[in-house]
Every structure is written in structure tokens, then in C-alpha cells.
Design an enzyme around this catalytic site. Structure first.
Site, PDB file in Angstrom:
ATOM      1  N   ARG A 108       1.000  -1.337  -0.026  1.00  0.00           N
ATOM      2  CA  ARG A 108       0.125   0.079   0.082  1.00  0.00           C
ATOM      3  C   ARG A 108       1.083   1.273  -0.005  1.00  0.00           C
ATOM      4  O   ARG A 108       1.777   1.514   0.788  1.00  0.00           O
ATOM      5  CB  ARG A 108      -0.945   0.094   1.237  1.00  0.00           C
ATOM      6  N   HIS A 135      -7.455   0.846  -6.288  1.00  0.00           N
ATOM      7  CA  HIS A 135      -7.661   0.119  -5.013  1.00  0.00           C
ATOM      8  C   HIS A 135      -8.610  -1.110  -5.346  1.00  0.00           C
ATOM      9  O   HIS A 135      -9.658  -1.291  -4.928  1.00  0.00           O
ATOM     10  CB  HIS A 135      -8.449   1.112  -4.098  1.00  0.00           C
ATOM     11  N   GLN A 138     -10.511  -3.401  -2.607  1.00  0.00           N
ATOM     12  CA  GLN A 138     -11.684  -2.838  -2.069  1.00  0.00           C
ATOM     13  C   GLN A 138     -12.795  -3.141  -2.942  1.00  0.00           C
ATOM     14  O   GLN A 138     -14.148  -3.440  -2.470  1.00  0.00           O
ATOM     15  CB  GLN A 138     -11.511  -1.430  -2.060  1.00  0.00           C
ATOM     16  N   ASP A 231     -17.120   8.343  -0.972  1.00  0.00           N
ATOM     17  CA  ASP A 231     -15.505   8.195  -0.350  1.00  0.00           C
ATOM     18  C   ASP A 231     -15.086   9.313   0.171  1.00  0.00           C
ATOM     19  O   ASP A 231     -16.104  10.577   0.128  1.00  0.00           O
ATOM     20  CB  ASP A 231     -14.586   7.714  -1.390  1.00  0.00           C
ATOM     21  N   CYS A 272     -16.133   3.196   1.411  1.00  0.00           N
ATOM     22  CA  CYS A 272     -15.210   2.091   1.641  1.00  0.00           C
ATOM     23  C   CYS A 272     -14.473   2.106   3.019  1.00  0.00           C
ATOM     24  O   CYS A 272     -13.721   1.338   3.376  1.00  0.00           O
ATOM     25  CB  CYS A 272     -13.966   2.358   0.441  1.00  0.00           C
ATOM     26  N   ARG A 312     -13.874  -7.136   3.298  1.00  0.00           N
ATOM     27  CA  ARG A 312     -12.418  -6.988   2.871  1.00  0.00           C
ATOM     28  C   ARG A 312     -11.776  -8.027   3.346  1.00  0.00           C
ATOM     29  O   ARG A 312     -10.688  -8.570   2.498  1.00  0.00           O
ATOM     30  CB  ARG A 312     -11.913  -5.621   3.428  1.00  0.00           C
TER      31      ARG A 312
END
Ligand code: CP
Length: 326
Positions: A108, A135, A138, A231, A272, A312
Site C-alpha cells: 500500500r 484500489h 476494495q 468516499d 469504503c 475486505r
């Protein structure tokens, strides 16, 4: 599985076919059921996994960690400042060292190029836990959550409302189009996604029966949507832009009125996380107007953000099992 994913990297959804993405979702659902039934996996027994984090994380870090442990692997967290990555040694050199010791590497960070270099040189599967551009793990969790809710993905409409050119908007456009969904990016014109990417997504959608719409109009964008997605208004690394983003994105805050504008009683709200939905966090106290979703929606009966957060774990586990598992 539609294709054998063993040994593959997981950097962005553009690299995967619709069938491969659907297979990963099916595997995720199986692993979720197994976990709930108390069935432990052993597909990663004896393996060691490097977890490189240049940026902070709650969900992604914990999902990779717990998924490793659930399947018998050892996770090793390598935080910002713990290793030489790009500072005293090139990313390629770090990749070659880690690849000699670890069986898989999660990254990441900021630059997508970094995860690509890791993948090129490591010699073991590399998984993208978020870069400035993409991402992908996700999106698997988001798609699993929508599928659990409606029993299918094909033909469903998802409206992403907010910053239309961040990693979530990019990844949702690709992921939803790959599975035949009608994806809408609802954002002010100055935050519309890259035209080249939209054209690429239009091609994908034409092949899957999906569609993509980019609009500044909330009314147009959310009409008929099965899911509204939000988001944060300023992504990690954009903290200096928070004040200007608040002004730009205030009209795009997800409200109960916006949920009603879908015209669907069964529409769900997705996020998310982390989310600004009240004024209890340090940053929210500093910027009282930062709030991409009102509390009434976030805490309301249509919200599924914590189902997504749990997913996740199951979807990241599926990625590791499919690419590295026995
Ligand atoms: N959604 C997400 O990536 O959460 P974290 O930043 O906590 O990993």
C-alpha cells in the site's frame, strides 16, 4: 476457476477478465461461509507474507493479517520507516530481497509505479493494497456486498458520488463494468475522471452489457441506482486540499433526500471507510463542514458499510488463496 490465477499479481482489475473477477467473488463467498462455520483453511500453510504500508490503514492491514493467519501463513508488517524501500535502496532491489524471503508481498502506498516495480522484480505474487491510482481489493469487497444484497451484479446500477478522479472512482468504474453493471460517476466537472480511462471502461461495458455515465448532475446520476457509493472528499496525500474540496463537493454529500432520489426503496448506501459522517474525529473537528454522508444515512437501515468492511477480509483472502494457495 475460469483461469488458473496461481502465480499472478493483483495490481488492478483491468488485468483480470470478467470470469476471473466473478470466480474471485465465488471463492470469497465460500471462504466467508467456511469462516462462519468455523472451518479453518490451510491453503497458505507455512508461507510468509510481507505487508508493506507506506500509508496508514485499518481495514486493508487487518484483512491481510487475519486472512494470512486464517489460512496458516505468517504476516510480517513492514511500515513506513521500517524498510529501505526507495530511500537507501531501489524498489527493484528491495523487491528482489523480499522475494527471496517471502512467498507473497502486499503493498500500500502512493505511486502505482512502485507496486508495478515490486511485481516485476519480486518473483512472487504482489498484491495492491491501494495506490494513488487503484484500489482493486476494495472493489471485490464492494461487489461481494452488492451481490449478497441483490443476488446478482449484472444489470444493477451503482452511483459513485464525490471525487470522480480518485483511486476509488477509477477502480469502481472498471470493476462494475467488468461484471456488467451500470456505473455512474457523479462529480463536479473539475473532478471528472480521466477521459482515456472512461473510453477504456466504455469498451469493457460494451462487451459485458454494462454501461458507464459521467455526470455533474446528482438527479441524473442517482436515478434508479441500486447503490449509492461515497468516499472521503480528499484522499490520503491530499490533506492540503481539504478546504477547497469541501466547497466543491458539499452539493454531493449523500443525504436521505439523495437516497430517495434513487426512486428505489431497496437502494443501499456503500462507503469504503473511513468516513466523515459526524463531528467526533480529530479531522472532523478541525473541518466542521467535512462530511461526505450525513449520519442519518450512515447509521440508517440502507447502510452496508460495515458489511463491506467485513468483506475486505474474505475477498483479500480469496485473492491470496487463488494466486498463492495450495
Ligand atoms: N477502505 C480502506 O482501504 O480502508 P483502510 O484505509 O483502513 O485500509
Amino acid at each position: 476457476m475460469a483461469g488458473n490465477l496461481r502465480g499472478r499479481h493483483f495490481l488492478k482489475l483491468l488485468d483480470f477478465t470478467s470470469a476471473e473477477i466473478n470466480d474471485l467473488l465465488t471463492l470469497s463467498a465460500t471462504l466467508k461461509n467456511n469462516k462462519r462455520a468455523g472451518v479453518r483453511g490451510h491453503t497458505l500453510d507455512g508461507k510468509s507474507i510481507a505487508l508493506i504500508f507506506e500509508k496508514p490503514s485499518t481495514r486493508t492491514r487487518c484483512a491481510f493479517t487475519v486472512a494470512c493467519i486464517d489460512e496458516g501463513a505468517h504476516p510480517e508488517y513492514l511500515g513506513k520507516g521500517d524498510i529501505q524501500l526507495g530511500k537507501k535502496e531501489t524498489v527493484a532491489d528491495t523487491a528482489r530481497v523480499l522475494g527471496r524471503m517471502f512467498d507473497g508481498i502486499e503493498f500500500r502506498g502512493f505511486s502505482h509505479e512502485t507496486v508495478e516495480i515490486l511485481a516485476e522484480y519480486a518473483g512472487v505474487p504482489v498484491w495492491n493494497g491501494l495506490t494513488d491510482e487503484w484500489h482493486p481489493t476494495q472493489i471485490l469487497a464492494d461487489l461481494l456486498t452488492v451481490q449478497e444484497e441483490f443476488g446478482r451484479l449484472n444489470g444493477l446500477a451503482l452511483a459513485y458520488v464525490g471525487d470522480g478522479r480518485n483511486n476509488m472512482a477509477n477502480s469502481l468504474m472498471v470493476g462494475c463494468a467488468k461484471v456488467g453493471m451500470d456505473v455512474r460517476i457523479v462529480a463536479p466537472e473539475s473532478l471528472h475522471p480521466d477521459q482515456g480511462l472512461v473510453a477504456q471502461v466504455e469498451e469493457i461495458a460494451a462487451a459485458t452489457g454494462g454501461s458507464v455515465t459521467v455526470t455533474a448532475s446528482v438527479e441524473e446520476g442517482v436515478a434508479g441506482a441500486h447503490a449509492i457509493y461515497a468516499d472521503v472528499w480528499a484522499s490520503m496525500g491530499e490533506e492540503d486540499q481539504i478546504a477547497s474540496r469541501i466547497e466543491l463537493l458539499k452539493p454531493y454529500k449523500v443525504t436521505q433526500k439523495m437516497m430517495e432520489q434513487t426512486g428505489r426503496n431497496d437502494a443501499i448506501f456503500l462507503h469504503c471507510l473511513p468516513a466523515f459522517h459526524n463531528h467526533e474525529t480529530v479531522l472532523a473537528k478541525q473541518y466542521p463542514d467535512i462530511c461526505e454522508v450525513e449520519d442519518e444515512v450512515f447509521e440508517g437501515p440502507q447502510a452496508r458499510a460495515f458489511d463491506e468492511a467485513e468483506n475486505r477480509l474474505h475477498t483479500i483472502k480469496a485473492v491470496m488463496v487463488a494466486t498463492l494457495g495450495n
